[in-house]
Design a protein around this motif. Structure first.
Motif, PDB file in Angstrom:
ATOM      1  N   ARG A  97       4.855  -2.032 -10.068  1.00  0.00           N
ATOM      2  CA  ARG A  97       4.348  -3.295 -10.619  1.00  0.00           C
ATOM      3  C   ARG A  97       4.499  -4.446  -9.629  1.00  0.00           C
ATOM      4  O   ARG A  97       3.604  -5.285  -9.498  1.00  0.00           O
ATOM      5  N   LEU A  98       5.610  -4.515  -8.933  1.00  0.00           N
ATOM      6  CA  LEU A  98       5.836  -5.575  -7.949  1.00  0.00           C
ATOM      7  C   LEU A  98       4.854  -5.461  -6.788  1.00  0.00           C
ATOM      8  O   LEU A  98       4.255  -6.458  -6.365  1.00  0.00           O
ATOM      9  N   ALA A  99       4.673  -4.251  -6.280  1.00  0.00           N
ATOM     10  CA  ALA A  99       3.726  -4.034  -5.188  1.00  0.00           C
ATOM     11  C   ALA A  99       2.310  -4.385  -5.631  1.00  0.00           C
ATOM     12  O   ALA A  99       1.564  -5.045  -4.903  1.00  0.00           O
ATOM     13  N   ALA A 100       1.950  -3.962  -6.831  1.00  0.00           N
ATOM     14  CA  ALA A 100       0.605  -4.241  -7.333  1.00  0.00           C
ATOM     15  C   ALA A 100       0.391  -5.736  -7.542  1.00  0.00           C
ATOM     16  O   ALA A 100      -0.703  -6.250  -7.278  1.00  0.00           O
ATOM     17  N   LEU A 101       1.427  -6.448  -7.970  1.00  0.00           N
ATOM     18  CA  LEU A 101       1.307  -7.896  -8.129  1.00  0.00           C
ATOM     19  C   LEU A 101       1.020  -8.560  -6.787  1.00  0.00           C
ATOM     20  O   LEU A 101       0.195  -9.473  -6.696  1.00  0.00           O
TER      21      LEU A 101
ATOM     22  N   VAL B 124      -7.975  -2.825  -9.750  1.00  0.00           N
ATOM     23  CA  VAL B 124      -7.153  -1.608  -9.733  1.00  0.00           C
ATOM     24  C   VAL B 124      -5.675  -1.993  -9.698  1.00  0.00           C
ATOM     25  O   VAL B 124      -4.851  -1.438 -10.437  1.00  0.00           O
ATOM     26  N   ALA B 125      -5.329  -2.954  -8.849  1.00  0.00           N
ATOM     27  CA  ALA B 125      -3.936  -3.399  -8.766  1.00  0.00           C
ATOM     28  C   ALA B 125      -3.479  -4.018 -10.083  1.00  0.00           C
ATOM     29  O   ALA B 125      -2.344  -3.787 -10.528  1.00  0.00           O
ATOM     30  N   LEU B 126      -4.352  -4.787 -10.727  1.00  0.00           N
ATOM     31  CA  LEU B 126      -4.001  -5.385 -12.020  1.00  0.00           C
ATOM     32  C   LEU B 126      -3.708  -4.296 -13.056  1.00  0.00           C
ATOM     33  O   LEU B 126      -2.785  -4.444 -13.868  1.00  0.00           O
ATOM     34  N   ALA B 127      -4.444  -3.197 -13.009  1.00  0.00           N
ATOM     35  CA  ALA B 127      -4.168  -2.082 -13.920  1.00  0.00           C
ATOM     36  C   ALA B 127      -2.770  -1.520 -13.690  1.00  0.00           C
ATOM     37  O   ALA B 127      -2.077  -1.161 -14.649  1.00  0.00           O
ATOM     38  N   PHE B 128      -2.324  -1.472 -12.429  1.00  0.00           N
ATOM     39  CA  PHE B 128      -0.966  -1.004 -12.139  1.00  0.00           C
ATOM     40  C   PHE B 128       0.087  -2.027 -12.559  1.00  0.00           C
ATOM     41  O   PHE B 128       1.189  -1.651 -12.957  1.00  0.00           O
ATOM     42  N   VAL B 129      -0.227  -3.317 -12.446  1.00  0.00           N
ATOM     43  CA  VAL B 129       0.708  -4.340 -12.932  1.00  0.00           C
ATOM     44  C   VAL B 129       0.925  -4.151 -14.427  1.00  0.00           C
ATOM     45  O   VAL B 129       2.053  -4.202 -14.921  1.00  0.00           O
ATOM     46  N   ILE B 130      -0.143  -3.897 -15.153  1.00  0.00           N
ATOM     47  CA  ILE B 130      -0.056  -3.748 -16.606  1.00  0.00           C
ATOM     48  C   ILE B 130       0.561  -2.407 -16.997  1.00  0.00           C
ATOM     49  O   ILE B 130       1.445  -2.341 -17.847  1.00  0.00           O
ATOM     50  N   GLY B 131       0.096  -1.326 -16.373  1.00  0.00           N
ATOM     51  CA  GLY B 131       0.483   0.002 -16.808  1.00  0.00           C
ATOM     52  C   GLY B 131       1.635   0.646 -16.069  1.00  0.00           C
ATOM     53  O   GLY B 131       2.171   1.660 -16.518  1.00  0.00           O
ATOM     54  N   GLY B 132       2.014   0.101 -14.936  1.00  0.00           N
ATOM     55  CA  GLY B 132       3.075   0.708 -14.145  1.00  0.00           C
ATOM     56  C   GLY B 132       2.593   1.947 -13.408  1.00  0.00           C
ATOM     57  O   GLY B 132       1.404   2.248 -13.366  1.00  0.00           O
ATOM     58  N   GLY B 133       3.527   2.678 -12.855  1.00  0.00           N
ATOM     59  CA  GLY B 133       3.201   3.820 -12.020  1.00  0.00           C
ATOM     60  C   GLY B 133       2.980   5.127 -12.747  1.00  0.00           C
ATOM     61  O   GLY B 133       2.464   6.069 -12.178  1.00  0.00           O
ATOM     62  N   GLY B 134       3.384   5.214 -13.980  1.00  0.00           N
ATOM     63  CA  GLY B 134       3.182   6.437 -14.733  1.00  0.00           C
ATOM     64  C   GLY B 134       4.313   7.436 -14.553  1.00  0.00           C
ATOM     65  O   GLY B 134       5.252   7.229 -13.786  1.00  0.00           O
ATOM     66  N   ARG B 135       4.200   8.545 -15.244  1.00  0.00           N
ATOM     67  CA  ARG B 135       5.304   9.504 -15.295  1.00  0.00           C
ATOM     68  C   ARG B 135       5.556  10.244 -13.997  1.00  0.00           C
ATOM     69  O   ARG B 135       6.632  10.785 -13.805  1.00  0.00           O
ATOM     70  N   TYR B 136       4.570  10.296 -13.096  1.00  0.00           N
ATOM     71  CA  TYR B 136       4.762  11.025 -11.842  1.00  0.00           C
ATOM     72  C   TYR B 136       5.175  10.115 -10.681  1.00  0.00           C
ATOM     73  O   TYR B 136       5.306  10.561  -9.554  1.00  0.00           O
ATOM     74  N   SER B 137       5.348   8.840 -10.946  1.00  0.00           N
ATOM     75  CA  SER B 137       5.733   7.888  -9.904  1.00  0.00           C
ATOM     76  C   SER B 137       7.208   8.034  -9.540  1.00  0.00           C
ATOM     77  O   SER B 137       7.996   8.570 -10.318  1.00  0.00           O
ATOM     78  N   LEU B 138       7.562   7.520  -8.381  1.00  0.00           N
ATOM     79  CA  LEU B 138       8.978   7.469  -8.004  1.00  0.00           C
ATOM     80  C   LEU B 138       9.752   6.538  -8.937  1.00  0.00           C
ATOM     81  O   LEU B 138      10.914   6.783  -9.207  1.00  0.00           O
ATOM     82  N   ASP B 139       9.081   5.487  -9.407  1.00  0.00           N
ATOM     83  CA  ASP B 139       9.736   4.617 -10.384  1.00  0.00           C
ATOM     84  C   ASP B 139      10.253   5.423 -11.567  1.00  0.00           C
ATOM     85  O   ASP B 139      11.400   5.274 -11.992  1.00  0.00           O
ATOM     86  N   SER B 140       9.402   6.277 -12.097  1.00  0.00           N
ATOM     87  CA  SER B 140       9.769   7.093 -13.244  1.00  0.00           C
ATOM     88  C   SER B 140      10.864   8.098 -12.889  1.00  0.00           C
ATOM     89  O   SER B 140      11.833   8.255 -13.622  1.00  0.00           O
TER      90      SER B 140
ATOM     91  N   GLY C  97       0.817  -1.207   0.000  1.00  0.00           N
ATOM     92  CA  GLY C  97       0.000   0.000   0.000  1.00  0.00           C
ATOM     93  C   GLY C  97       0.853   1.260   0.000  1.00  0.00           C
ATOM     94  O   GLY C  97       0.594   2.206  -0.746  1.00  0.00           O
ATOM     95  N   ALA C  98       1.899   1.264   0.821  1.00  0.00           N
ATOM     96  CA  ALA C  98       2.809   2.416   0.864  1.00  0.00           C
ATOM     97  C   ALA C  98       3.546   2.566  -0.462  1.00  0.00           C
ATOM     98  O   ALA C  98       3.682   3.679  -0.992  1.00  0.00           O
ATOM     99  N   ALA C  99       4.014   1.450  -1.021  1.00  0.00           N
ATOM    100  CA  ALA C  99       4.742   1.501  -2.291  1.00  0.00           C
ATOM    101  C   ALA C  99       3.847   2.009  -3.420  1.00  0.00           C
ATOM    102  O   ALA C  99       4.280   2.820  -4.246  1.00  0.00           O
ATOM    103  N   LEU C 100       2.601   1.569  -3.452  1.00  0.00           N
ATOM    104  CA  LEU C 100       1.682   2.041  -4.488  1.00  0.00           C
ATOM    105  C   LEU C 100       1.381   3.521  -4.319  1.00  0.00           C
ATOM    106  O   LEU C 100       1.286   4.256  -5.308  1.00  0.00           O
ATOM    107  N   ALA C 101       1.219   3.969  -3.090  1.00  0.00           N
ATOM    108  CA  ALA C 101       0.957   5.390  -2.852  1.00  0.00           C
ATOM    109  C   ALA C 101       2.121   6.249  -3.326  1.00  0.00           C
ATOM    110  O   ALA C 101       1.919   7.363  -3.821  1.00  0.00           O
ATOM    111  N   LEU C 102       3.338   5.738  -3.203  1.00  0.00           N
ATOM    112  CA  LEU C 102       4.528   6.472  -3.625  1.00  0.00           C
ATOM    113  C   LEU C 102       4.893   6.232  -5.093  1.00  0.00           C
ATOM    114  O   LEU C 102       5.696   6.963  -5.655  1.00  0.00           O
TER     115      LEU C 102
END
Length: 118
Positions: free
Chosen positions: A58-62, A96-112, A48-53
């Protein structure tokens, strides 16, 4: 995150690992209950914390997808609607989580921002 904090730490009116584990074992037939309570709490809190950030999105959403799959199996006897303890709520979060697995965090994510391609 709050549901994970209930399971892990007993916050927000939760029962902690031992109380939740006993419920999982006695009521749901999940043995060993404390292990399933620990795993569910860890995923709910940290994923939950990882998805919020948007970190390791993708790993958190999985992890959430897997957790919600188990939750669906527990809630399915209660029908569809959440008000009766049905599958509506875990199904929504799983999708919702499956959508993040497929699409990732997006351009505003910490991943990006960190250049992570996970």
């Amino acid at each position: 995150m709050p549901h994970g904090a209930q399971k892990l730490f007993g916050w927000f009116g939760g029962y902690g690992i031992s109380g939740t584990g006993q419920f999982f074992a006695d009521t749901l037939g999940m043995h060993p209950g404390w292990l399933f309570a620990l795993l569910a709490g860890l995923v709910e809190f940290f994923a939950g914390a990882a998805l919020a950030l948007g970190l390791l999105t993708r790993l958190a959403a999985l992890g959430v997808v897997v957790l919600m799959s188990v939750a669906l199996s527990v809630h399915i006897p209660n029908g569809l609607f959440w008000t009766n303890g049905g599958i509506e709520y875990p199904l929504m979060w799983g999708l919702v989580a499956l959508a993040f697995v497929i699409g990732g965090g997006g351009r505003y994510s910490l991943d990006s921002r960190l250049g992570l391609r996970i």
